[in-house]
Design a protein around this motif. Structure first.
Motif, mmCIF file in Angstrom:
data_model
loop_
_atom_site.group_PDB
_atom_site.id
_atom_site.type_symbol
_atom_site.label_atom_id
_atom_site.label_comp_id
_atom_site.label_asym_id
_atom_site.label_seq_id
_atom_site.Cartn_x
_atom_site.Cartn_y
_atom_site.Cartn_z
ATOM 1 N N SER A 141 0.823 -1.204 0.000
ATOM 2 C CA SER A 141 0.000 0.000 0.000
ATOM 3 C C SER A 141 0.860 1.260 0.000
ATOM 4 C CB SER A 141 -0.914 0.011 1.235
ATOM 5 O OG SER A 141 -1.806 -1.080 1.212
ATOM 6 N N PRO A 142 0.361 2.341 -0.618
ATOM 7 C CA PRO A 142 1.077 3.617 -0.564
ATOM 8 C C PRO A 142 1.256 4.069 0.883
ATOM 9 C CG PRO A 142 -0.652 3.681 -2.216
ATOM 10 C CD PRO A 142 -0.856 2.416 -1.440
ATOM 11 N N SER A 143 2.315 4.788 1.144
ATOM 12 C CA SER A 143 2.662 5.200 2.504
ATOM 13 C C SER A 143 1.698 6.246 3.048
ATOM 14 C CB SER A 143 4.086 5.762 2.522
ATOM 15 O OG SER A 143 4.374 6.328 3.769
ATOM 16 N N ASP A 144 0.988 5.889 4.114
ATOM 17 C CA ASP A 144 0.122 6.861 4.787
ATOM 18 C C ASP A 144 0.959 7.973 5.413
ATOM 19 O OD1 ASP A 144 -2.242 5.584 4.138
ATOM 20 O OD2 ASP A 144 -2.261 4.357 5.948
ATOM 21 N N ALA A 145 2.176 7.628 5.853
ATOM 22 C CA ALA A 145 3.047 8.624 6.489
ATOM 23 C C ALA A 145 3.404 9.736 5.509
ATOM 24 C CB ALA A 145 4.310 7.947 7.013
ATOM 25 N N ALA A 192 3.737 7.656 -7.352
ATOM 26 C CA ALA A 192 4.394 6.475 -7.920
ATOM 27 C C ALA A 192 3.986 5.218 -7.147
ATOM 28 C CB ALA A 192 5.911 6.646 -7.883
ATOM 29 N N GLU A 193 3.890 5.346 -5.813
ATOM 30 C CA GLU A 193 3.459 4.210 -4.996
ATOM 31 C C GLU A 193 2.010 3.845 -5.289
ATOM 32 O OE1 GLU A 193 4.215 5.009 -0.893
ATOM 33 O OE2 GLU A 193 6.383 5.161 -1.160
ATOM 34 N N VAL A 194 1.177 4.855 -5.461
ATOM 35 C CA VAL A 194 -0.233 4.617 -5.808
ATOM 36 C C VAL A 194 -0.331 3.888 -7.136
ATOM 37 C CG1 VAL A 194 -2.398 5.730 -6.498
ATOM 38 C CG2 VAL A 194 -1.195 6.519 -4.468
ATOM 39 N N ASN A 195 0.447 4.345 -8.106
ATOM 40 C CA ASN A 195 0.429 3.725 -9.421
ATOM 41 C C ASN A 195 0.877 2.267 -9.355
ATOM 42 O OD1 ASN A 195 0.191 3.930 -12.400
ATOM 43 N ND2 ASN A 195 2.395 3.653 -12.360
ATOM 44 N N ASN A 196 1.940 2.012 -8.594
ATOM 45 C CA ASN A 196 2.423 0.633 -8.435
ATOM 46 C C ASN A 196 1.376 -0.241 -7.759
ATOM 47 O OD1 ASN A 196 4.875 1.241 -9.616
ATOM 48 N ND2 ASN A 196 5.893 1.671 -7.673
ATOM 49 N N PHE A 197 0.708 0.320 -6.744
ATOM 50 C CA PHE A 197 -0.337 -0.428 -6.034
ATOM 51 C C PHE A 197 -1.487 -0.762 -6.976
ATOM 52 C CE2 PHE A 197 -4.384 -0.474 -3.732
ATOM 53 C CZ PHE A 197 -4.141 -1.451 -2.773
#
Length: 293
Positions: free
Chosen positions: A211-215, A281-286
């Motif tokens: 998951s994308p980082s909430d932090a 980028a993390e959202v896209n990967n997820f």
């Protein structure tokens, strides 16, 4: 020295000073206007959206009511899981499903609820569907499936074989997308007859995809608040500069303070942009991971 030349030189210096002051002031205001436009544009920048908890595919073949004569057999979920994994191995060397406590809890709740409320369907009378059932047990999933069976069986192998003989239930058992399983086998009275209800809950957990980082998202939101605060300070300083005589000793100090605030703003804006790029980028990967499963 010719007085006209002296006076002319003094006048020229005065005009030059006024021009420099005007140009400097215009440059400051131009910089401010550009900063304001950038700020407005930045506020329009959105973070990527996570796909709506994925497609959440759920496979629910029609429940099997096998019937059969009551006997003294004692069935266990452990053996049902073992027989299920034997079938997976025998039909394509599929990896074994891992027993999951949350799916076990969902299976048990489903079996007991069907006996209690005397129904045999994937959706309960109040409208609780299999997807919501496993989610209520704390299991977030990408794909899930539910097999139901009712009847009397000599053993766990017979129960699983009945599922295997049904195309839809067989597809769930042999689905290579599933990694987890939960099972319940409960004996009770259904429509006046003693019988077993078997429930299999299959799943591919959402945690399969990072998951994308909430932090990072939280830090972005905090930094955007700080950015707005800086912009307010810049606006106040700009107004103060406009109301200050350029020949005042305070004018140069105000401009220096203004430029310092602008520098802080630009640095923070760049930091936010970098964090937003990382988060997106993390959202896209997820999203790609989810869609690929």
């Amino acid at each position: 020295m010719n007085k006209k030349i002296v006076y002319g030189s003094i006048l020229l210096l005065i005009l030059l000073g006024l021009w420099i002051g005007f140009y400097y002031r215009a440059s400051v205001l131009s910089l401010y206007n550009g900063l304001t436009d950038n700020a407005k544009q930045f506020q329009k920048t959105d973070l990527g959206d996570i796909v709506d908890q994925v497609k959440k595919e759920i496979f629910t073949p029609p429940p099997l009511n096998i019937g059969g004569r009551q006997n003294q057999a004692v069935l266990t979920k452990a053996k049902v899981i073992a027989e299920t994994n034997i079938q997976r191995y025998n039909h394509g060397l599929l990896p074994p499903l891992i027993e999951n406590a949350k799916l076990n809890a969902a299976s048990k709740d489903k079996a007991e609820d069907m006996f209690k409320n005397q129904y045999f369907e994937h959706v309960s009378p109040p409208g609780l569907d299999p997807g919501t059932l496993v989610k209520n047990s704390g299991y977030e999933y990408i794909v899930s499936g539910e097999n139901l069976i009712l009847g009397n069986f000599a053993n766990e192998e017979e129960m699983v074989q009945n599922w295997m003989d049904s195309p839809g239930h067989r597809a769930n058992i042999l689905n290579n997308r599933f990694t987890d399983i939960g099972v319940a086998v409960v004996k009770g009275v259904y429509q006046g007859e003693t019988a077993w209800i078997g429930v299999q809950e299959f799943g591919l957990p959402l945690s399969t995809c990072p998951s994308p980082s909430d932090a990072i998202k939280t830090e972005i939101e905090k930094s955007k608040i700080m950015l707005n605060q800086l912009l307010a300070q810049i606006e106040a300083k700009q107004a103060e500069i406009e109301n200050t005589n350029q020949r005042s000793p305070r004018y140069a100090a105000l401009v220096e303070e203004y430029n310092s605030l602008v520098g802080q703003y630009n640095q923070l804006a760049q930091t936010i942009k970098n964090m937003a790029n990382q988060y997106n980028a993390e959202v896209n990967n997820f999203n790609q991971c989810v869609e690929g499963h």
